[in-house]
Design an enzyme around this catalytic site. Structure first.
Site, PDB file in Angstrom:
ATOM      1  N   CYS A 140       3.886 -25.649  -0.238  1.00 55.72           N
ATOM      2  CA  CYS A 140       3.568 -26.037  -1.631  1.00 55.72           C
ATOM      3  C   CYS A 140       4.665 -25.691  -2.625  1.00 55.72           C
ATOM      4  O   CYS A 140       4.534 -25.948  -3.816  1.00 55.72           O
ATOM      5  CB  CYS A 140       2.268 -25.346  -2.061  1.00 55.72           C
ATOM      6  SG  CYS A 140       2.487 -23.582  -2.430  1.00 55.72           S
ATOM      7  N   HIS A 183      -1.160  -1.811   6.270  1.00 55.06           N
ATOM      8  CA  HIS A 183      -0.382  -2.062   5.034  1.00 55.06           C
ATOM      9  C   HIS A 183       0.527  -3.278   5.145  1.00 55.06           C
ATOM     10  O   HIS A 183       1.412  -3.457   4.302  1.00 55.06           O
ATOM     11  CB  HIS A 183       0.441  -0.812   4.674  1.00 55.06           C
ATOM     12  CG  HIS A 183      -0.432   0.347   4.247  1.00 55.06           C
ATOM     13  ND1 HIS A 183      -0.006   1.658   4.270  1.00 55.06           N
ATOM     14  CD2 HIS A 183      -1.714   0.377   3.801  1.00 55.06           C
ATOM     15  CE1 HIS A 183      -0.990   2.441   3.850  1.00 55.06           C
ATOM     16  NE2 HIS A 183      -2.032   1.698   3.570  1.00 55.06           N
TER      17      HIS A 183
HETATM   18  N1  APR Z   1       8.359  13.114  13.377  1.00 51.54           N
HETATM   19  C1  APR Z   1       7.066  13.189  12.960  1.00 51.54           C
HETATM   20  N2  APR Z   1       6.694  13.281  11.666  1.00 51.54           N
HETATM   21  C2  APR Z   1       7.698  13.311  10.753  1.00 51.54           C
HETATM   22  C3  APR Z   1       9.070  13.231  11.103  1.00 51.54           C
HETATM   23  C4  APR Z   1       9.377  13.133  12.483  1.00 51.54           C
HETATM   24  N3  APR Z   1      10.649  13.080  12.910  1.00 51.54           N
HETATM   25  N4  APR Z   1       9.801  13.288   9.951  1.00 51.54           N
HETATM   26  C5  APR Z   1       8.913  13.384   8.926  1.00 51.54           C
HETATM   27  N5  APR Z   1       7.657  13.420   9.402  1.00 51.54           N
HETATM   28  C6  APR Z   1       6.387  13.514   8.681  1.00 51.54           C
HETATM   29  C7  APR Z   1       6.460  14.227   7.352  1.00 51.54           C
HETATM   30  O1  APR Z   1       6.356  15.640   7.562  1.00 51.54           O
HETATM   31  C8  APR Z   1       5.211  13.670   6.653  1.00 51.54           C
HETATM   32  O2  APR Z   1       4.047  14.413   6.986  1.00 51.54           O
HETATM   33  O3  APR Z   1       5.962  12.204   8.366  1.00 51.54           O
HETATM   34  C9  APR Z   1       5.080  12.264   7.244  1.00 51.54           C
HETATM   35  C10 APR Z   1       5.484  11.165   6.280  1.00 51.54           C
HETATM   36  O4  APR Z   1       4.597  11.198   5.191  1.00 51.54           O
HETATM   37  P1  APR Z   1       4.800  10.126   4.020  1.00 51.54           P
HETATM   38  O5  APR Z   1       6.244  10.065   3.638  1.00 51.54           O
HETATM   39  O6  APR Z   1       3.770  10.427   2.982  1.00 51.54           O
HETATM   40  O7  APR Z   1       4.478   8.730   4.711  1.00 51.54           O
HETATM   41  P2  APR Z   1       3.062   8.142   5.100  1.00 51.54           P
HETATM   42  O8  APR Z   1       2.081   9.232   5.364  1.00 51.54           O
HETATM   43  O9  APR Z   1       3.297   7.149   6.159  1.00 51.54           O
HETATM   44  O10 APR Z   1       2.634   7.375   3.742  1.00 51.54           O
HETATM   45  C11 APR Z   1       1.440   6.618   3.783  1.00 51.54           C
HETATM   46  O11 APR Z   1       1.959   5.819   1.562  1.00 51.54           O
HETATM   47  O12 APR Z   1       3.498   5.032   0.012  1.00 51.54           O
HETATM   48  C12 APR Z   1       2.511   4.661   0.904  1.00 51.54           C
HETATM   49  O13 APR Z   1       2.368   2.544   1.898  1.00 51.54           O
HETATM   50  C13 APR Z   1       3.049   3.755   1.979  1.00 51.54           C
HETATM   51  O14 APR Z   1       2.254   3.548   4.266  1.00 51.54           O
HETATM   52  C14 APR Z   1       2.706   4.475   3.288  1.00 51.54           C
HETATM   53  C15 APR Z   1       1.600   5.429   2.880  1.00 51.54           C
END
Ligand code: APR
Length: 285
Positions: free
Chosen positions: A191, A156
């Site tokens: 540019c 990303h």
């Molecule tokens: N350790 C491990 N996991 C964690 C922790 C932690 N301390 N805290 C939260 N989480 C988990 C949450 O339970 C959740 O499953 O991290 C995950 C975060 O999920 P999202 O907020 O959906 O983020 P992500 O999966 O990275 O999103 C993917 O969506 O909006 C787009 O581009 C953005 O790259 C991003 C993509």
């Protein structure tokens, strides 16, 4: 050590090729907000206002104001134990591909910290690195070079890279962004075109080469370690299905539910900063 942690250790240590897939959760303990959990960015901001090409065309100043805030926030954060343990593990073995959905630079900064630690322990040969005490700056530079051997595959993009909306030139950009007016937004030195954050916005394609590298690593892996992602956003999220479909054992680290729980060989409910050092520290790093 719990039996689940021991099983994850054994699976990861025994796999010749491993694909590691991270999301916002791996940086949560560093203070970087996730997207969908409590306090998540999409709970506070509207992505269609800030993270789409249309939003940028409509109001580039507002979009840069938000990305400037995110850059400053990440710059003030430190890599956590998960970033460092993962990088240390990657520096101490071969066959691991790290694929991240994150746009922060904490994997790279964690790798430099891990490399410095290994240099100090005499466990890492790096050109130009004398003893850390003799020349700390040379050692830090050598650690950064050593860390560059384990770069993440970025699906990303990066908060700290920009792209020209006119000529397409891409480069690293870490300076402050003055988003107080459209006239003060960053411009291309080649540019004069308006620069945008070099991140993938909703509705945009993912970088072809990164996608190919990520899915090739998934198809060849015997183990897939998933850390801190809900698995909600395609096509990145399909990486784990690709690995599992090719026979890889899936290990999931997350305190909450994820889209991968049903296919996980081992499901470790917990924070990355706690679980990742436990499962990788025990695998020979
Ligand atoms: N350790 C491990 N996991 C964690 C922790 C932690 N301390 N805290 C939260 N989480 C988990 C949450 O339970 C959740 O499953 O991290 C995950 C975060 O999920 P999202 O907020 O959906 O983020 P992500 O999966 O990275 O999103 C993917 O969506 O909006 C787009 O581009 C953005 O790259 C991003 C993509």
């Amino acid at each position: 050590m719990s039996s689940e942690v021991a099983r994850a250790c054994a699976l990861l240590a025994g796999a010749e090729r491993v694909v590691v897939f991270t999301g916002a959760g791996v940086s949560a303990e560093s203070g970087v907000p996730t997207f969908r959990g409590p306090g998540g960015l999409w709970k506070t901001f509207r992505p269609e206002q800030l993270a789409t090409p249309e939003a940028f065309a409509r109001d580039p100043r507002l979009v840069w104001e938000w990305y400037g805030w995110r850059r400053d926030l990440v710059a003030a954060c430190r890599p956590n134990l998960a970033h460092v343990a993962l990088a240390r593990w990657m520096l101490c073995r071969s066959g691991v591909t790290l694929v991240t959905q994150n746009v922060d630079d904490l994997h790279e900064r964690g790798a430099a910290e891990a490399a410095l630690g290994l240099l100090r322990e005499g466990r890492l040969r790096a050109a130009g690195a004398r003893s850390p005490d003799a020349d700390p700056e040379a050692c830090r530079a050598a650690a950064r070079d050593a860390a560059a051997v384990v770069p993440p595959v970025r699906l990303h993009g990066s908060l700290f890279h920009v792209r020209c909306t006119r000529c397409g030139e891409r480069r690293e950009h870490r300076g402050a962004v003055d988003a107080s007016a459209e006239a003060t937004l960053p411009r291309c030195v080649a540019c004069g075109g308006l620069l945008r954050p070099d991140v993938v916005w909703f509705g945009e394609p993912l970088p072809e080469r990164a996608l190919e590298a990520a899915f090739a690593a998934a198809a060849a892996a015997q183990a897939c370690l998933v850390i801190g992602t809900a698995g909600a956003v395609q096509p990145a999220a399909a990486l784990v299905d690709e690995a599992a479909g090719a026979g890889a054992a899936v290990v999931v680290v997350d305190p909450g539910e994820t889209a991968y729980d049903g296919m996980a060989e081992v499901r470790l409910l917990g924070a990355a900063g706690e679980v990742v050092p436990a499962i990788l520290g025990g695998s020979g790093a």
